[in-house]
Design a protein around this motif. Structure first.
Motif, PDB file in Angstrom:
ATOM      1  N   ALA A 175       1.022  -1.670  -0.198  1.00 35.98           N
ATOM      2  CA  ALA A 175      -0.201  -0.093   0.283  1.00 35.98           C
ATOM      3  C   ALA A 175       1.382   1.028  -0.423  1.00 35.98           C
ATOM      4  N   GLN A 176       1.910   1.390   0.939  1.00 41.88           N
ATOM      5  CA  GLN A 176       2.728   2.022   1.298  1.00 41.88           C
ATOM      6  C   GLN A 176       3.232   2.707  -0.752  1.00 41.88           C
ATOM      7  N   ALA A 177       3.951   1.243  -1.398  1.00 44.61           N
ATOM      8  CA  ALA A 177       4.023   2.611  -2.375  1.00 44.61           C
ATOM      9  C   ALA A 177       3.907   2.870  -3.420  1.00 44.61           C
ATOM     10  N   TYR A 178       2.503   2.649  -3.119  1.00 43.58           N
ATOM     11  CA  TYR A 178       1.205   4.146  -3.760  1.00 43.58           C
ATOM     12  C   TYR A 178       1.521   5.146  -3.510  1.00 43.58           C
ATOM     13  N   SER A 179       2.250   6.406  -2.536  1.00 46.44           N
ATOM     14  CA  SER A 179       2.147   6.557  -1.526  1.00 46.44           C
ATOM     15  C   SER A 179       2.580   8.405  -3.072  1.00 46.44           C
ATOM     16  N   ARG A 180       1.658   8.901  -2.966  1.00 46.37           N
ATOM     17  CA  ARG A 180       1.935  10.170  -3.249  1.00 46.37           C
ATOM     18  C   ARG A 180       2.529  11.637  -2.556  1.00 46.37           C
ATOM     19  N   PRO A 181       2.392  12.313  -2.911  1.00 44.60           N
ATOM     20  CA  PRO A 181       2.773  13.639  -1.832  1.00 44.60           C
ATOM     21  C   PRO A 181       1.371  14.246  -2.267  1.00 44.60           C
ATOM     22  N   VAL A 182       0.083  13.834  -1.592  1.00 47.21           N
ATOM     23  CA  VAL A 182      -1.089  14.428  -1.610  1.00 47.21           C
ATOM     24  C   VAL A 182      -1.079  14.818   0.372  1.00 47.21           C
ATOM     25  N   CYS A 183      -1.871  15.743   0.631  1.00 47.69           N
ATOM     26  CA  CYS A 183      -2.176  16.191   1.590  1.00 47.69           C
ATOM     27  C   CYS A 183      -0.890  15.583   2.938  1.00 47.69           C
ATOM     28  N   ASP A 184       0.382  16.730   2.564  1.00 47.77           N
ATOM     29  CA  ASP A 184       1.055  16.126   3.502  1.00 47.77           C
ATOM     30  C   ASP A 184       1.376  14.249   3.685  1.00 47.77           C
ATOM     31  N   THR A 185       1.396  13.426   4.780  1.00 46.40           N
ATOM     32  CA  THR A 185       1.852  12.782   4.632  1.00 46.40           C
ATOM     33  C   THR A 185       0.951  11.767   5.541  1.00 46.40           C
ATOM     34  N   SER A 186      -0.881  11.966   5.071  1.00 46.56           N
ATOM     35  CA  SER A 186      -2.043  11.791   5.854  1.00 46.56           C
ATOM     36  C   SER A 186      -2.095  10.170   4.345  1.00 46.56           C
ATOM     37  N   TYR A 187      -1.743  10.141   3.449  1.00 46.56           N
ATOM     38  CA  TYR A 187      -1.429   8.260   3.742  1.00 46.56           C
ATOM     39  C   TYR A 187      -0.950   7.802   4.434  1.00 46.56           C
ATOM     40  N   ALA A 188       0.085   7.915   4.755  1.00 44.61           N
ATOM     41  CA  ALA A 188       1.063   7.228   5.124  1.00 44.61           C
ATOM     42  C   ALA A 188       0.275   6.543   6.432  1.00 44.61           C
ATOM     43  N   SER A 189       0.313   7.792   7.073  1.00 42.63           N
ATOM     44  CA  SER A 189      -1.024   7.783   8.277  1.00 42.63           C
ATOM     45  C   SER A 189      -1.688   6.583   8.064  1.00 42.63           C
ATOM     46  N   GLY A 190      -2.734   6.674   6.795  1.00 47.12           N
ATOM     47  CA  GLY A 190      -3.781   5.698   6.845  1.00 47.12           C
ATOM     48  C   GLY A 190      -3.591   4.693   6.857  1.00 47.12           C
ATOM     49  N   VAL A 191      -1.993   4.083   5.996  1.00 44.82           N
ATOM     50  CA  VAL A 191      -1.652   2.968   5.527  1.00 44.82           C
ATOM     51  C   VAL A 191      -0.993   2.841   7.349  1.00 44.82           C
ATOM     52  N   SER A 192      -0.108   3.848   7.400  1.00 45.56           N
ATOM     53  CA  SER A 192      -0.812   3.222   9.128  1.00 45.56           C
ATOM     54  C   SER A 192      -1.601   2.440   9.860  1.00 45.56           C
ATOM     55  N   GLN A 193      -2.708   3.063  10.399  1.00 43.84           N
ATOM     56  CA  GLN A 193      -3.673   3.094  10.525  1.00 43.84           C
ATOM     57  C   GLN A 193      -4.348   1.325  10.357  1.00 43.84           C
ATOM     58  N   GLY A 194      -4.229   1.455   9.479  1.00 50.03           N
ATOM     59  CA  GLY A 194      -4.352   0.158   8.217  1.00 50.03           C
ATOM     60  C   GLY A 194      -4.427  -0.962   8.555  1.00 50.03           C
ATOM     61  N   HIS A 195      -3.047  -1.230   9.231  1.00 49.68           N
ATOM     62  CA  HIS A 195      -1.802  -2.397   9.492  1.00 49.68           C
ATOM     63  C   HIS A 195      -1.683  -2.444  10.726  1.00 49.68           C
TER      64      HIS A 195
END
Length: 138
Positions: free
Chosen positions: A118-138
């Motif tokens: 999931a993290q491989a698709y990370s983009r610099p959108v809305c700071d690190t919110s996607y990465a935060s969601g990935v870590s919460q989903g894990h």
């Protein structure tokens, strides 16, 4: 004569508003709520569902649901790119960007069952919110 005029005036005062309301109501009995070509969805003036159908969903909710569908059908990268385009094109959506990106991150983990993928698709959108969601989903 004066009494007859008064009676006619009272009758008109009571009947005229009713006639105007009914004629206006009947004029809008066919209103497509879903799309311009949705002929099958018709709302009558006496429908109980009028209040629930009339409430429109907020633009950020529509965007979130659309992006979640894209994530499932394509991949998170496409959804994140479209999130960035949506917030650039409509600045009023920017305040919801963080929440939407976080939800996309959680959905990506659920789709791939892997935070790394999931993290491989990370983009610099809305700071690190996607990465935060990935870590919460894990």
């Amino acid at each position: 004569m004066n009494q007859a005029a008064r009676r006619i005036g009272r009758t008109l005062a009571l009947v005229l508003p009713v006639v105007l309301v009914l004629s206006g109501t009947l004029a809008v009995t066919r209103v497509p709520w879903a799309a311009p070509n949705a002929e099958s969805q018709v709302l009558t003036a006496s429908s109980d569902a009028a209040s629930s159908q009339a409430r429109a969903r907020a633009p950020h909710e529509v965007l979130r649901d659309k992006l979640l569908t894209e994530l499932q059908e394509k991949n998170p990268g496409v959804a994140l790119t479209h999130l960035q385009e949506a917030t650039n094109g409509r600045p009023s959506l920017a305040r919801y960007c963080v929440d939407i990106a976080r939800v996309l991150g959680q959905a990506a983990v659920a789709k791939y069952h892997s935070a790394k993928k999931a993290q491989a698709y990370s983009r610099p959108v809305c700071d690190t919110s996607y990465a935060s969601g990935v870590s919460q989903g894990h």
